[in-house]
Every structure is written in C-alpha cells, then in structure tokens.
Design a protein around this motif. Structure first.
Motif, PDB file in Angstrom:
ATOM      1  N   ALA A  61     -13.721  27.599   6.812  1.00  0.00           N
ATOM      2  CA  ALA A  61     -14.057  27.286   8.185  1.00  0.00           C
ATOM      3  C   ALA A  61     -15.049  28.289   8.750  1.00  0.00           C
ATOM      4  CB  ALA A  61     -12.779  27.339   9.007  1.00  0.00           C
ATOM      5  N   THR A  62     -16.006  27.779   9.534  1.00  0.00           N
ATOM      6  CA  THR A  62     -16.949  28.683  10.188  1.00  0.00           C
ATOM      7  C   THR A  62     -16.851  28.482  11.692  1.00  0.00           C
ATOM      8  OG1 THR A  62     -18.578  26.991   9.809  1.00  0.00           O
ATOM      9  CG2 THR A  62     -18.630  28.886   8.331  1.00  0.00           C
ATOM     10  N   ALA A  63     -17.604  29.265  12.441  1.00  0.00           N
ATOM     11  CA  ALA A  63     -17.413  29.325  13.891  1.00  0.00           C
ATOM     12  C   ALA A  63     -17.690  28.000  14.600  1.00  0.00           C
ATOM     13  CB  ALA A  63     -18.344  30.385  14.447  1.00  0.00           C
ATOM     14  N   VAL A  64     -16.859  27.636  15.532  1.00  0.00           N
ATOM     15  CA  VAL A  64     -17.158  26.591  16.510  1.00  0.00           C
ATOM     16  C   VAL A  64     -16.909  27.240  17.862  1.00  0.00           C
ATOM     17  CG1 VAL A  64     -16.529  24.644  15.057  1.00  0.00           C
ATOM     18  CG2 VAL A  64     -14.806  25.686  16.511  1.00  0.00           C
ATOM     19  N   ASP A  65     -17.102  26.479  18.911  1.00  0.00           N
ATOM     20  CA  ASP A  65     -16.933  27.062  20.229  1.00  0.00           C
ATOM     21  C   ASP A  65     -15.450  27.217  20.536  1.00  0.00           C
ATOM     22  OD1 ASP A  65     -17.061  27.934  22.751  1.00  0.00           O
ATOM     23  OD2 ASP A  65     -17.730  26.054  23.633  1.00  0.00           O
ATOM     24  N   ASP A  66     -14.889  28.354  20.171  1.00  0.00           N
ATOM     25  CA  ASP A  66     -13.469  28.586  20.376  1.00  0.00           C
ATOM     26  C   ASP A  66     -13.240  29.685  21.412  1.00  0.00           C
ATOM     27  OD1 ASP A  66     -14.424  30.690  18.956  1.00  0.00           O
ATOM     28  OD2 ASP A  66     -12.849  30.731  17.459  1.00  0.00           O
ATOM     29  N   ALA A  67     -14.286  29.943  22.232  1.00  0.00           N
ATOM     30  CA  ALA A  67     -14.220  31.076  23.164  1.00  0.00           C
ATOM     31  C   ALA A  67     -13.035  30.939  24.106  1.00  0.00           C
ATOM     32  CB  ALA A  67     -15.518  31.197  23.940  1.00  0.00           C
ATOM     33  N   GLY A  68     -12.767  29.731  24.584  1.00  0.00           N
ATOM     34  CA  GLY A  68     -11.654  29.532  25.519  1.00  0.00           C
ATOM     35  C   GLY A  68     -10.345  29.940  24.881  1.00  0.00           C
ATOM     36  N   ALA A  69     -10.136  29.510  23.651  1.00  0.00           N
ATOM     37  CA  ALA A  69      -8.891  29.825  22.952  1.00  0.00           C
ATOM     38  C   ALA A  69      -8.792  31.330  22.707  1.00  0.00           C
ATOM     39  CB  ALA A  69      -8.833  29.071  21.630  1.00  0.00           C
ATOM     40  N   ALA A  70      -9.912  31.938  22.304  1.00  0.00           N
ATOM     41  CA  ALA A  70      -9.881  33.370  21.988  1.00  0.00           C
ATOM     42  C   ALA A  70      -9.511  34.189  23.225  1.00  0.00           C
ATOM     43  CB  ALA A  70     -11.233  33.800  21.436  1.00  0.00           C
ATOM     44  N   ALA A  71     -10.080  33.825  24.366  1.00  0.00           N
ATOM     45  CA  ALA A  71      -9.793  34.588  25.591  1.00  0.00           C
ATOM     46  C   ALA A  71      -8.340  34.415  26.012  1.00  0.00           C
ATOM     47  CB  ALA A  71     -10.731  34.131  26.708  1.00  0.00           C
ATOM     48  N   LEU A  72      -7.857  33.187  25.948  1.00  0.00           N
ATOM     49  CA  LEU A  72      -6.462  32.936  26.335  1.00  0.00           C
ATOM     50  C   LEU A  72      -5.502  33.669  25.403  1.00  0.00           C
ATOM     51  CD1 LEU A  72      -6.451  29.100  27.084  1.00  0.00           C
ATOM     52  CD2 LEU A  72      -5.828  30.913  28.681  1.00  0.00           C
ATOM     53  N   ALA A  73      -5.813  33.601  24.111  1.00  0.00           N
ATOM     54  CA  ALA A  73      -4.929  34.237  23.125  1.00  0.00           C
ATOM     55  C   ALA A  73      -4.883  35.748  23.335  1.00  0.00           C
ATOM     56  CB  ALA A  73      -5.402  33.901  21.718  1.00  0.00           C
ATOM     57  N   ALA A  74      -6.058  36.338  23.554  1.00  0.00           N
ATOM     58  CA  ALA A  74      -6.127  37.797  23.691  1.00  0.00           C
ATOM     59  C   ALA A  74      -5.341  38.270  24.909  1.00  0.00           C
ATOM     60  CB  ALA A  74      -7.584  38.239  23.800  1.00  0.00           C
ATOM     61  N   HIS A  75      -5.258  37.425  25.900  1.00  0.00           N
ATOM     62  CA  HIS A  75      -4.596  37.771  27.149  1.00  0.00           C
ATOM     63  C   HIS A  75      -3.068  37.787  27.016  1.00  0.00           C
ATOM     64  CE1 HIS A  75      -4.052  37.338  31.601  1.00  0.00           C
ATOM     65  NE2 HIS A  75      -5.013  38.241  31.522  1.00  0.00           N
ATOM     66  N   ARG A 172      -2.692  12.853   9.643  1.00  0.00           N
ATOM     67  CA  ARG A 172      -3.821  13.259   8.787  1.00  0.00           C
ATOM     68  C   ARG A 172      -3.889  14.780   8.715  1.00  0.00           C
ATOM     69  NH1 ARG A 172      -7.144  15.626  12.188  1.00  0.00           N
ATOM     70  NH2 ARG A 172      -7.812  14.675  14.140  1.00  0.00           N
ATOM     71  N   ASP A 173      -4.667  15.259   7.730  1.00  0.00           N
ATOM     72  CA  ASP A 173      -4.845  16.710   7.614  1.00  0.00           C
ATOM     73  C   ASP A 173      -5.559  17.231   8.858  1.00  0.00           C
ATOM     74  OD1 ASP A 173      -3.758  16.666   5.108  1.00  0.00           O
ATOM     75  OD2 ASP A 173      -5.678  16.634   4.063  1.00  0.00           O
ATOM     76  N   PRO A 174      -5.287  18.476   9.245  1.00  0.00           N
ATOM     77  CA  PRO A 174      -6.074  19.070  10.336  1.00  0.00           C
ATOM     78  C   PRO A 174      -7.550  19.111   9.940  1.00  0.00           C
ATOM     79  CG  PRO A 174      -4.191  20.465   9.788  1.00  0.00           C
ATOM     80  CD  PRO A 174      -4.248  19.393   8.743  1.00  0.00           C
ATOM     81  N   SER A 175      -8.436  18.855  10.899  1.00  0.00           N
ATOM     82  CA  SER A 175      -9.856  18.998  10.600  1.00  0.00           C
ATOM     83  C   SER A 175     -10.219  20.480  10.643  1.00  0.00           C
ATOM     84  CB  SER A 175     -10.704  18.241  11.623  1.00  0.00           C
ATOM     85  OG  SER A 175     -10.700  18.940  12.850  1.00  0.00           O
ATOM     86  N   THR A 176     -11.353  20.812  10.029  1.00  0.00           N
ATOM     87  CA  THR A 176     -11.798  22.213  10.074  1.00  0.00           C
ATOM     88  C   THR A 176     -12.030  22.655  11.507  1.00  0.00           C
ATOM     89  OG1 THR A 176     -12.831  21.938   7.935  1.00  0.00           O
ATOM     90  CG2 THR A 176     -13.546  23.817   9.221  1.00  0.00           C
ATOM     91  N   ASP A 177     -12.641  21.776  12.320  1.00  0.00           N
ATOM     92  CA  ASP A 177     -12.909  22.149  13.715  1.00  0.00           C
ATOM     93  C   ASP A 177     -11.615  22.475  14.461  1.00  0.00           C
ATOM     94  OD1 ASP A 177     -15.553  21.828  13.320  1.00  0.00           O
ATOM     95  OD2 ASP A 177     -15.793  20.030  14.543  1.00  0.00           O
TER      96      ASP A 177
END
Ligand code: URA
Length: 264
Positions: A61-75, A172-177
């Motif tokens: 897997a490579t980067a997608v726009d996961d900024a929202g998740a990253a900020a919430l998780a870090a908090h 179904r399997d999880p998608s990479t995104d």
C-alpha cells in the motif's frame, strides 16, 4: 409457476444472505420474471480502478489522502478515545453500509494482540471481532495453547482487532485504499495497547502492518517486527476452514507463539 420445495427457498435465502443481501429494501415483493423490460442505463465512461482487493495487488500500500485519520488517531490518548475517534471518522465509505463499528474484543492488557482483516456479517451484527465461524475456530486454536480473549491474566489473554472496523460489502477483501486510509488508526491502536507480541491473521493484516507485497502463505510462521514488537504472520482461520490441511501449519505457528511468549 412450478412448485418449489420450502427447503430450496430457504437455501436460496441463505445464499442471498451469504452474498450480503440481508435486508429487504421494499415492502412489496417484485416478480422480476413478469415486470416489463427496464431500459438499460447508458454505459458509463471507463472508471479507473480504485478498489482493487489487497489480495490481488502485487505492491504494498502507498499513500492516499489519510490526513484526517492520521490527525484523529494521533489525538487519541486512550483506547476509549481512539474508539470514539474511529466512530466519528467519516472518511471511509464502508461506514455507511455497516451496522456497527467493530473496534476490539478481549483483554487490552494482553501480551498478544491479534489483528484480523475486517468484520463479516456476524461481527457487523454483534459489534465484536471474530464472533462468526472463523472466530469460533480462532477461539479453539487459542484454547489449544491455553489462551483466550476472556482471560484476565495478561500472559494468557489476547486482545483482538481488525485492519478495518467496518464490514466490506459481500465480505470482499479490504481494498488497498481502505487499508491505507485506516492504517493510522491501527498503528495508534497498537501503540496504545502496547502488546508484547502481534499476530497478523491473513493477507490483509500482514500486508498492511508489514508494508509488504509478499503473500501470507510465504510469510506465515516467519517472525517479523513492528518497531520493537515481534510480529507473527499466521494463516487466517477462514483459510483454515476452507483448507483444513493447513491446520498443521497453524499448529506449528501457535507453538512458536507460545514459545516466544515464554521468553517475554
Ligand atoms: N475475519 C476477520 O478478519 N475479522 C473478523 O472480525 C471476522 C472475520
């Protein structure tokens, strides 16, 4: 219309439920053999493939726009706060089709954290990971090495989560995104639970955590690491249900896990 045995109708219904059609969306049944032909919609322009299942990808897997998740998780500073953050996250379409956000089960103080793929139908209904057929097999596997999700003693307990907290349609399997988008939550989950050992069950969990394209049949039983936490990739219980001959390998992996835990 020719009469159909009641048991055949039940089988057909069970099959539809298995395929994910587990809710009626109209009050009146439609006899599709007699309704007039509905005009076919105009063909859509070719769409780019964005939802390839992890199992068919040959690159990590490579980067997608996961900024929202990253900020919430870090908090999130506690597991409870992380659960609430995931429940409040609107970036993943799977949430719209799910009944529950499936966060975790077991003892958060456990030495072992098990990471699965995603909830299925039973998990989506109950809101807990691994409660269906593969979950029951997982429980039997753990019992065989004197461990369980209900144990209070951290050395005998497991803590269980999934890469995705929402059920993908038709299992179904999880998608990479999807996996990449939710990975920040998974990493925070690991950091907060701070297990001594991680077990990744199946392709999706192993590829997501270890950032590898190599399949589970090659990786299983070979210790890897996530930071300084040892990681043991294992075959997914669903795969063992499909192919019981592989239970021999799973048993070897369980013994390796038990041996490793004795060294902690
Ligand atoms: N399979 C998984 O990977 N996780 C679950 O919770 C259920 C089935």
């Amino acid at each position: 219309m020719a009469s159909v045995a009641f048991s055949e109708l039940l089988d057909a219904l069970a099959w539809q439920i298995e395929l994910g059609a587990d809710e009626a969306i109209g009050d009146v049944p439609i006899d599709r053999l007699t309704v007039a032909d509905v005009p076919k919609p105009a063909p859509k322009p070719a769409a780019k493939q964005v939802m390839a299942p992890i199992s068919v990808l040959d690159s990590p897997a490579t980067a997608v726009d996961d900024a929202g998740a990253a900020a919430l998780a870090a908090h999130a500073q506690t597991l409870g706060a992380l659960k609430a953050a995931i429940e409040g996250f609107e970036g993943c379409e799977l949430k719209k089709g799910a009944r529950h956000t499936v966060f975790s089960d077991g003892n958060p103080a456990a030495n072992v954290m098990i990471i699965g793929e995603a909830p299925g139908r039973d998990e989506d209904r109950e809101g807990r990971p691994f409660v269906g057929r593969s979950g029951q097999l997982l429980d039997r596997m753990l019992t065989a090495i004197d461990m369980s999700r209900s144990a209070e003693d951290p050395s005998k307990a497991v803590y269980i989560t999934n890469v995705l907290p929402w059920r993908p349609p038709q299992n179904r399997d999880p998608s990479t995104d999807e996996a990449v988008m939710m990975k920040a939550f998974l990493l925070r989950h690991i950091a907060l639970a701070a297990p001594g050992v991680i077990v990744t069950m199946g392709n999706a969990a192993t590829k997501t955590l270890l950032d590898t394209a190599t399949g589970i049949t090659r990786l299983r039983g070979t210790w890897a690491s996530h930071g300084d936490i040892p990681v043991l990739p294992m075959l997914h219980p669903a795969a063992l249900l499909r192919n019981p001959l592989q239970k021999r390998e799973a048993w070897a992996d369980l013994l390796a896990l038990k041996a490793r835990l004795r060294t902690l």
